[in-house]
Scaffold this active site. Sequence first.
Site, PDB file in Angstrom:
ATOM      1  N   HIS A 327       0.833  -1.210   0.000  1.00  0.00           N
ATOM      2  CA  HIS A 327       0.000   0.000   0.000  1.00  0.00           C
ATOM      3  C   HIS A 327       0.865   1.257   0.000  1.00  0.00           C
ATOM      4  O   HIS A 327       0.673   2.163  -0.826  1.00  0.00           O
ATOM      5  CB  HIS A 327      -0.911  -0.019   1.234  1.00  0.00           C
ATOM      6  CG  HIS A 327      -1.673   1.245   1.460  1.00  0.00           C
ATOM      7  ND1 HIS A 327      -3.022   1.361   1.199  1.00  0.00           N
ATOM      8  CD2 HIS A 327      -1.291   2.459   1.945  1.00  0.00           C
ATOM      9  CE1 HIS A 327      -3.429   2.585   1.497  1.00  0.00           C
ATOM     10  NE2 HIS A 327      -2.391   3.274   1.963  1.00  0.00           N
ATOM     11  N   GLU A 328       1.813   1.326   0.932  1.00  0.00           N
ATOM     12  CA  GLU A 328       2.630   2.531   1.056  1.00  0.00           C
ATOM     13  C   GLU A 328       3.510   2.747  -0.170  1.00  0.00           C
ATOM     14  O   GLU A 328       3.740   3.884  -0.582  1.00  0.00           O
ATOM     15  CB  GLU A 328       3.498   2.466   2.319  1.00  0.00           C
ATOM     16  CG  GLU A 328       2.720   2.437   3.624  1.00  0.00           C
ATOM     17  CD  GLU A 328       1.810   3.631   3.816  1.00  0.00           C
ATOM     18  OE1 GLU A 328       2.050   4.681   3.172  1.00  0.00           O
ATOM     19  OE2 GLU A 328       0.852   3.548   4.609  1.00  0.00           O
ATOM     20  N   HIS A 331       1.807   4.695  -2.781  1.00  0.00           N
ATOM     21  CA  HIS A 331       1.925   6.150  -2.627  1.00  0.00           C
ATOM     22  C   HIS A 331       3.233   6.657  -3.231  1.00  0.00           C
ATOM     23  O   HIS A 331       3.266   7.718  -3.879  1.00  0.00           O
ATOM     24  CB  HIS A 331       1.881   6.525  -1.141  1.00  0.00           C
ATOM     25  CG  HIS A 331       0.533   6.409  -0.510  1.00  0.00           C
ATOM     26  ND1 HIS A 331      -0.595   7.000  -1.039  1.00  0.00           N
ATOM     27  CD2 HIS A 331       0.137   5.799   0.644  1.00  0.00           C
ATOM     28  CE1 HIS A 331      -1.638   6.743  -0.248  1.00  0.00           C
ATOM     29  NE2 HIS A 331      -1.212   6.018   0.769  1.00  0.00           N
ATOM     30  N   HIS A 334       2.787   6.871  -6.834  1.00  0.00           N
ATOM     31  CA  HIS A 334       1.930   8.015  -7.146  1.00  0.00           C
ATOM     32  C   HIS A 334       2.779   9.281  -7.188  1.00  0.00           C
ATOM     33  O   HIS A 334       2.659  10.111  -8.093  1.00  0.00           O
ATOM     34  CB  HIS A 334       0.825   8.120  -6.093  1.00  0.00           C
ATOM     35  CG  HIS A 334      -0.268   9.080  -6.434  1.00  0.00           C
ATOM     36  ND1 HIS A 334      -1.391   9.238  -5.661  1.00  0.00           N
ATOM     37  CD2 HIS A 334      -0.417   9.962  -7.455  1.00  0.00           C
ATOM     38  CE1 HIS A 334      -2.175  10.156  -6.184  1.00  0.00           C
ATOM     39  NE2 HIS A 334      -1.609  10.605  -7.277  1.00  0.00           N
TER      40      HIS A 334
END
Length: 418
Positions: A327-328, A331, A334
């Site tokens: 998940h991290e 980021h 992104h």
Amino acid sequence: MAGFTVVPESEVAEMRRKNEYGGESDNFEPTSEAGEIDSGDAEGDRWVYVGLKAPELIPVLTHCRSEAVRHRLYVAAQRQCIESNGPVLAEIVALKHETAVFLGYPTHAHCILEQKMAKTPAAVLKFLDDFASRTRRRFDSNLEKLLELKQADDVAAAGASGSAAKVELQPWDISFYSQKLKLDRHQLDTVPVKQHFPLTHVMAEILSIYQELLSLKFVRDTAAAVWYPDVQRYNVYDARESSSSLTHGRHIGAFYFDLFPRDGKYGHQCAYPQTPTFTTSHDTSGTDSSSDDAVTLPEAVNIGNLNKQTSTTPALLEFSQVVTFFHEFGHIMHALCTRARYSRHSWAWDAVPWAGGVEGDILEAPSQMLENWVYQPSVLRRLSSHHVTGDSLPSELIVKLSELQSATNGRFSCLYTT
């Protein structure tokens, strides 16, 4: 001593032994540099310091059978720095309200929401109430399962006398009985699962998956200046633009891994933007300059607090840590894949000192989507490799992990709405 509390040595020893609730708590070791202190209790038990950072705190809350010890650590962790931070927080709240009123808003909530999709506090409360009502049944069902396990323990402890008191589920019970639920109801022992997720393999496969997904190339920069010895920097390239002059592709930014706990460091997992991307070009077309010299490339940090390897055991991850890592890093991607003419439009969130960034309405959406891929059998097979045999997770464990995704999600769905 800040960042620590004390527990009986006998309970710490229990953490090292196999028990019916969670097996051996791998990688758990009380903070050795804190030493031991005498408790002076009637049993003559010594007490030891246990740190309040995740690698020490989570194994205790998950595996320790003594509710008193779990309670002690949970409260100590929740009350860290409360004496100094409490007044600071109160001042922040007061200043935010004062600023909002000065700008003509009745509250800070009205001020901050005007720029978001919800627009008003009333709309937020309506959304939360509606969401909570839709998930409340599953939330109650999840907690009822955990309460039943605690009641059974209480009856067993009371013995034949039947004098068990009324049992209530407490916050420091959640991790412990969630673990017991996995073992008793779903026959999923997280300890053997953990053996399949050595950090070095998980990290390598996450990098490989994201490189394939986004047509990128990550290259470790061993010569880079870093702020701590175990921090790693990677340069990121657009692999679609590789050529004889651009071996890896066009350089588009860099990220850092800062994965292990230390004094003074943020205590959880997060992605932190370090440098925003923007262009200094005077081009008025609204597009990025074609000159790399005119573009400031983005940089971001993947901050973790994961178990470090010991002299006898590699760094092993809980499955939940694997999901969070995936998940991290979403980021981070992104941030690195963002191109913006102005820094206020680059990837960032409220923790950074410059204005702008991704609105909170959408900030989590890409990573929340990406983390669900971890539950796909093909991805689980890639991410897993037993630290001794090298085998991927067996098919039956993959099925159980996928089933577990919905076993307690009612509690998490309601976590911020009740």
